[in-house]
Scaffold this motif. Structure first.
Motif, PDB file in Angstrom:
ATOM      1  N   ALA A   1       0.822  -1.210   0.000  1.00 26.81           N
ATOM      2  CA  ALA A   1       0.000   0.000   0.000  1.00 26.81           C
ATOM      3  C   ALA A   1       0.857   1.261   0.000  1.00 26.81           C
ATOM      4  O   ALA A   1       0.534   2.247  -0.679  1.00 26.81           O
ATOM      5  N   GLY A   2       1.954   1.247   0.738  1.00 22.49           N
ATOM      6  CA  GLY A   2       2.819   2.416   0.783  1.00 22.49           C
ATOM      7  C   GLY A   2       3.451   2.720  -0.557  1.00 22.49           C
ATOM      8  O   GLY A   2       3.523   3.876  -0.986  1.00 22.49           O
ATOM      9  N   ASP A   3       3.914   1.663  -1.240  1.00 20.76           N
ATOM     10  CA  ASP A   3       4.515   1.852  -2.562  1.00 20.76           C
ATOM     11  C   ASP A   3       3.490   2.364  -3.561  1.00 20.76           C
ATOM     12  O   ASP A   3       3.770   3.257  -4.372  1.00 20.76           O
ATOM     13  N   ASP A   4       2.288   1.793  -3.534  1.00 21.23           N
ATOM     14  CA  ASP A   4       1.240   2.217  -4.458  1.00 21.23           C
ATOM     15  C   ASP A   4       0.862   3.671  -4.218  1.00 21.23           C
ATOM     16  O   ASP A   4       0.641   4.445  -5.160  1.00 21.23           O
ATOM     17  N   ALA A   5       0.779   4.075  -2.950  1.00 14.89           N
ATOM     18  CA  ALA A   5       0.391   5.444  -2.623  1.00 14.89           C
ATOM     19  C   ALA A   5       1.406   6.456  -3.129  1.00 14.89           C
ATOM     20  O   ALA A   5       1.068   7.621  -3.379  1.00 14.89           O
ATOM     21  N   ALA A   6       2.667   6.023  -3.298  1.00 12.26           N
ATOM     22  CA  ALA A   6       3.721   6.943  -3.740  1.00 12.26           C
ATOM     23  C   ALA A   6       3.765   7.108  -5.255  1.00 12.26           C
ATOM     24  O   ALA A   6       4.452   8.007  -5.758  1.00 12.26           O
ATOM     25  N   LEU A   7       3.037   6.273  -6.001  1.00 13.35           N
ATOM     26  CA  LEU A   7       3.064   6.361  -7.461  1.00 13.35           C
ATOM     27  C   LEU A   7       2.454   7.674  -7.946  1.00 13.35           C
ATOM     28  O   LEU A   7       1.457   8.146  -7.394  1.00 13.35           O
ATOM     29  N   LYS A   8       3.044   8.251  -8.995  1.00 13.21           N
ATOM     30  CA  LYS A   8       2.568   9.519  -9.526  1.00 13.21           C
ATOM     31  C   LYS A   8       1.653   9.306 -10.730  1.00 13.21           C
ATOM     32  O   LYS A   8       1.922   8.468 -11.590  1.00 13.21           O
ATOM     33  N   VAL A   9       0.569  10.061 -10.760  1.00 16.61           N
ATOM     34  CA  VAL A   9      -0.375  10.024 -11.876  1.00 16.61           C
ATOM     35  C   VAL A   9      -0.771  11.453 -12.224  1.00 16.61           C
ATOM     36  O   VAL A   9      -0.644  12.359 -11.406  1.00 16.61           O
ATOM     37  N   SER A  10      -1.241  11.642 -13.444  1.00 17.76           N
ATOM     38  CA  SER A  10      -1.738  12.955 -13.865  1.00 17.76           C
ATOM     39  C   SER A  10      -3.254  12.958 -13.777  1.00 17.76           C
ATOM     40  O   SER A  10      -3.920  12.021 -14.256  1.00 17.76           O
ATOM     41  N   VAL A  11      -3.794  14.009 -13.175  1.00 14.19           N
ATOM     42  CA  VAL A  11      -5.232  14.070 -12.908  1.00 14.19           C
ATOM     43  C   VAL A  11      -5.813  15.361 -13.484  1.00 14.19           C
ATOM     44  O   VAL A  11      -5.300  16.451 -13.208  1.00 14.19           O
ATOM     45  N   PRO A  12      -6.876  15.248 -14.290  1.00 12.79           N
ATOM     46  CA  PRO A  12      -7.499  16.453 -14.856  1.00 12.79           C
ATOM     47  C   PRO A  12      -8.491  17.099 -13.888  1.00 12.79           C
ATOM     48  O   PRO A  12      -8.782  16.566 -12.811  1.00 12.79           O
ATOM     49  N   HIS A  13      -9.039  18.219 -14.307  1.00  9.49           N
ATOM     50  CA  HIS A  13     -10.077  18.926 -13.551  1.00  9.49           C
ATOM     51  C   HIS A  13     -11.277  17.983 -13.373  1.00  9.49           C
ATOM     52  O   HIS A  13     -11.574  17.170 -14.261  1.00  9.49           O
ATOM     53  N   PRO A  14     -11.988  18.053 -12.251  1.00 10.27           N
ATOM     54  CA  PRO A  14     -13.131  17.144 -12.010  1.00 10.27           C
ATOM     55  C   PRO A  14     -14.153  17.108 -13.144  1.00 10.27           C
ATOM     56  O   PRO A  14     -14.688  16.046 -13.466  1.00 10.27           O
ATOM     57  N   ASP A  15     -14.414  18.274 -13.756  1.00 11.08           N
ATOM     58  CA  ASP A  15     -15.397  18.282 -14.854  1.00 11.08           C
ATOM     59  C   ASP A  15     -14.864  17.548 -16.080  1.00 11.08           C
ATOM     60  O   ASP A  15     -15.631  16.898 -16.803  1.00 11.08           O
ATOM     61  N   GLU A  16     -13.555  17.646 -16.324  1.00 10.11           N
ATOM     62  CA  GLU A  16     -12.976  16.903 -17.442  1.00 10.11           C
ATOM     63  C   GLU A  16     -12.935  15.416 -17.115  1.00 10.11           C
ATOM     64  O   GLU A  16     -13.125  14.573 -18.003  1.00 10.11           O
ATOM     65  N   GLN A  17     -12.696  15.087 -15.857  1.00 10.74           N
ATOM     66  CA  GLN A  17     -12.766  13.683 -15.432  1.00 10.74           C
ATOM     67  C   GLN A  17     -14.123  13.094 -15.805  1.00 10.74           C
ATOM     68  O   GLN A  17     -14.212  11.969 -16.318  1.00 10.74           O
ATOM     69  N   GLN A  18     -15.178  13.865 -15.530  1.00  8.71           N
ATOM     70  CA  GLN A  18     -16.527  13.369 -15.796  1.00  8.71           C
ATOM     71  C   GLN A  18     -16.758  13.139 -17.275  1.00  8.71           C
ATOM     72  O   GLN A  18     -17.362  12.137 -17.684  1.00  8.71           O
ATOM     73  N   LYS A  19     -16.257  14.051 -18.108  1.00  9.71           N
ATOM     74  CA  LYS A  19     -16.422  13.891 -19.555  1.00  9.71           C
ATOM     75  C   LYS A  19     -15.661  12.661 -20.058  1.00  9.71           C
ATOM     76  O   LYS A  19     -16.155  11.912 -20.915  1.00  9.71           O
ATOM     77  N   ILE A  20     -14.474  12.442 -19.525  1.00  7.45           N
ATOM     78  CA  ILE A  20     -13.683  11.267 -19.913  1.00  7.45           C
ATOM     79  C   ILE A  20     -14.402   9.997 -19.486  1.00  7.45           C
ATOM     80  O   ILE A  20     -14.528   9.038 -20.262  1.00  7.45           O
ATOM     81  N   ALA A  21     -14.890   9.980 -18.234  1.00  4.98           N
ATOM     82  CA  ALA A  21     -15.591   8.798 -17.730  1.00  4.98           C
ATOM     83  C   ALA A  21     -16.854   8.521 -18.536  1.00  4.98           C
ATOM     84  O   ALA A  21     -17.160   7.359 -18.845  1.00  4.98           O
ATOM     85  N   ASN A  22     -17.576   9.575 -18.905  1.00  2.00           N
ATOM     86  CA  ASN A  22     -18.801   9.401 -19.687  1.00  2.00           C
ATOM     87  C   ASN A  22     -18.498   8.806 -21.064  1.00  2.00           C
ATOM     88  O   ASN A  22     -19.203   7.910 -21.542  1.00  2.00           O
ATOM     89  N   ALA A  23     -17.435   9.310 -21.714  1.00  2.00           N
ATOM     90  CA  ALA A  23     -17.093   8.833 -23.050  1.00  2.00           C
ATOM     91  C   ALA A  23     -16.668   7.368 -23.013  1.00  2.00           C
ATOM     92  O   ALA A  23     -17.099   6.553 -23.846  1.00  2.00           O
ATOM     93  N   LEU A  24     -15.845   7.011 -22.032  1.00  2.00           N
ATOM     94  CA  LEU A  24     -15.348   5.636 -21.971  1.00  2.00           C
ATOM     95  C   LEU A  24     -16.420   4.665 -21.478  1.00  2.00           C
ATOM     96  O   LEU A  24     -16.470   3.521 -21.933  1.00  2.00           O
ATOM     97  N   SER A  25     -17.269   5.121 -20.577  1.00  2.00           N
ATOM     98  CA  SER A  25     -18.353   4.230 -20.125  1.00  2.00           C
ATOM     99  C   SER A  25     -19.358   3.992 -21.246  1.00  2.00           C
ATOM    100  O   SER A  25     -19.965   2.918 -21.338  1.00  2.00           O
ATOM    101  N   ALA A  26     -19.526   4.987 -22.125  1.00  2.00           N
ATOM    102  CA  ALA A  26     -20.398   4.791 -23.293  1.00  2.00           C
ATOM    103  C   ALA A  26     -19.803   3.723 -24.216  1.00  2.00           C
ATOM    104  O   ALA A  26     -20.541   2.898 -24.777  1.00  2.00           O
ATOM    105  N   MET A  27     -18.478   3.736 -24.358  1.00  2.00           N
ATOM    106  CA  MET A  27     -17.819   2.691 -25.153  1.00  2.00           C
ATOM    107  C   MET A  27     -17.999   1.330 -24.493  1.00  2.00           C
ATOM    108  O   MET A  27     -18.261   0.327 -25.168  1.00  2.00           O
ATOM    109  N   ASP A  28     -17.861   1.291 -23.169  1.00  2.00           N
ATOM    110  CA  ASP A  28     -18.060   0.025 -22.453  1.00  2.00           C
ATOM    111  C   ASP A  28     -19.473  -0.510 -22.668  1.00  2.00           C
ATOM    112  O   ASP A  28     -19.677  -1.722 -22.807  1.00  2.00           O
ATOM    113  N   ALA A  29     -20.450   0.408 -22.683  1.00  2.00           N
ATOM    114  CA  ALA A  29     -21.835  -0.012 -22.888  1.00  2.00           C
ATOM    115  C   ALA A  29     -22.025  -0.624 -24.267  1.00  2.00           C
ATOM    116  O   ALA A  29     -22.739  -1.627 -24.435  1.00  2.00           O
ATOM    117  N   LYS A  30     -21.368  -0.039 -25.279  1.00  2.00           N
ATOM    118  CA  LYS A  30     -21.463  -0.593 -26.633  1.00  2.00           C
ATOM    119  C   LYS A  30     -20.812  -1.975 -26.711  1.00  2.00           C
ATOM    120  O   LYS A  30     -21.350  -2.892 -27.336  1.00  2.00           O
TER     121      LYS A  30
END
Length: 303
Positions: free
Chosen positions: A250-279
């Protein structure tokens, strides 16, 4: 097909009064009979006499041709659906790559740009928690809080969101054993063993996890919908501790770096990819439905 060679433990059946594909389906319906004949031998096998003594019913050759045409049409439809599913999966993979590499960016509803993505450590966007030990004597409950194990991810209905478990923990057990259920929407995944390389993650709420699993509960800086795809593209298994039994810390995983967009952009990304998952899931459901239809058709014809 011309001349062919066969190994000593292989048998061939040929004739002019039947189509080989139709005979295949007829004999497939007698699988249990063949297994029973073979099970009585020290080395399981079926003799030529076993095959020749089997009584079967075959339709006339013209009817066989019609049956083959129907089955061929079903198989062609299955092949087309499988090809469509593969195209959708590849398209989604390409879309994810472009979105998370920021080659493709969403804009706000008014057309203006979102802020740059921020680099964060996983420990800043959520909290990791390892599972609990739970003795076999205590297991087997059917009511209460679900206790998820890695194997539970294979249960029907748990493909994306965990809804079923083999074991449930009662309130009495929770209080007596001092367990702390995880209430918020979280991601769960294998923590140890070869299963971590499958990169399977599931959403879950109000649950416990066994000690072969780990959870990540996102905080307000990242949505649960976006986090599913963030972890899919990050591929945590690359950072597993290598040894006789690969595992996450858990400690090693918590130290990993990721890039995170603005919450509203997160939502648009999630919506687009979940729509693909639905298809993709819609096509998968069509495949399952058609396979079930074909199985029923074969049973009616040949069993």
């Amino acid at each position: 097909m011309g001349r062919q060679l066969m190994a000593i433990h292989v048998m061939a059946i040929h004739g002019k009064s039947f189509r080989s594909d139709i005979l295949f389906h007829v004999l497939s319906g007698r699988r249990e009979r063949f297994q029973a004949l073979a099970s009585g031998n020290m080395i399981p096998g079926i003799s030529r006499d076993d095959i020749l003594s089997l009584r079967i019913k075959l339709p006339t050759l013209p009817e066989q041709q019609k049956i083959a045409a129907v089955l061929g049409a079903v198989d062609a439809k299955l092949a087309a659906l499988a090809a469509r599913q593969a195209v959708l999966v590849r398209f989604k993979a390409g879309l994810m790559q472009k979105l998370f590499s920021q080659q493709l960016r969403f804009t706000r509803d008014d057309g203006t740009a979102f802020p740059d993505w921020e680099e964060k450590r996983l420990g800043e966007v959520g909290s990791f928690k390892s599972g609990i030990g739970f003795s076999e004597d205590e297991q087997g409950g059917m009511d209460g809080t679900p206790l998820y194990k890695v194997s539970d991810m294979n249960l029907a209905g748990n493909e994306h969101q965990m809804v079923r478990a083999h074991n449930y923990v009662t309130l009495d057990q929770i209080e007596r054993l001092k367990f702390k259920p995880i209430r918020p929407a979280s991601l769960i995944f294998a923590k140890v063993g070869a299963a971590i390389f499958l990169e399977r993650m599931r959403r879950a709420e109000n649950f416990l996890i066994y000690n072969n699993m780990m959870s990540l509960t996102p905080n307000v800086s990242i949505s649960i919908g976006f986090s599913v795809y963030l972890f899919a593209i990050t591929r945590l298994s690359k950072f597993a501790q290598v040894g006789a039994l690969p595992s996450y810390n858990a400690g090693d995983d918590a130290a990993l770096k990721v890039s995170v967009p603005h919450p509203d952009e997160q939502q648009k990304i999630a919506n687009a990819l979940s729509a693909m998952d639905a298809k993709i899931q819609a096509v998968a459901d069509q495949v399952t439905k058609l396979q079930t239809f074909k199985k029923g058709l074969l049973q009616q014809m040949f069993v």
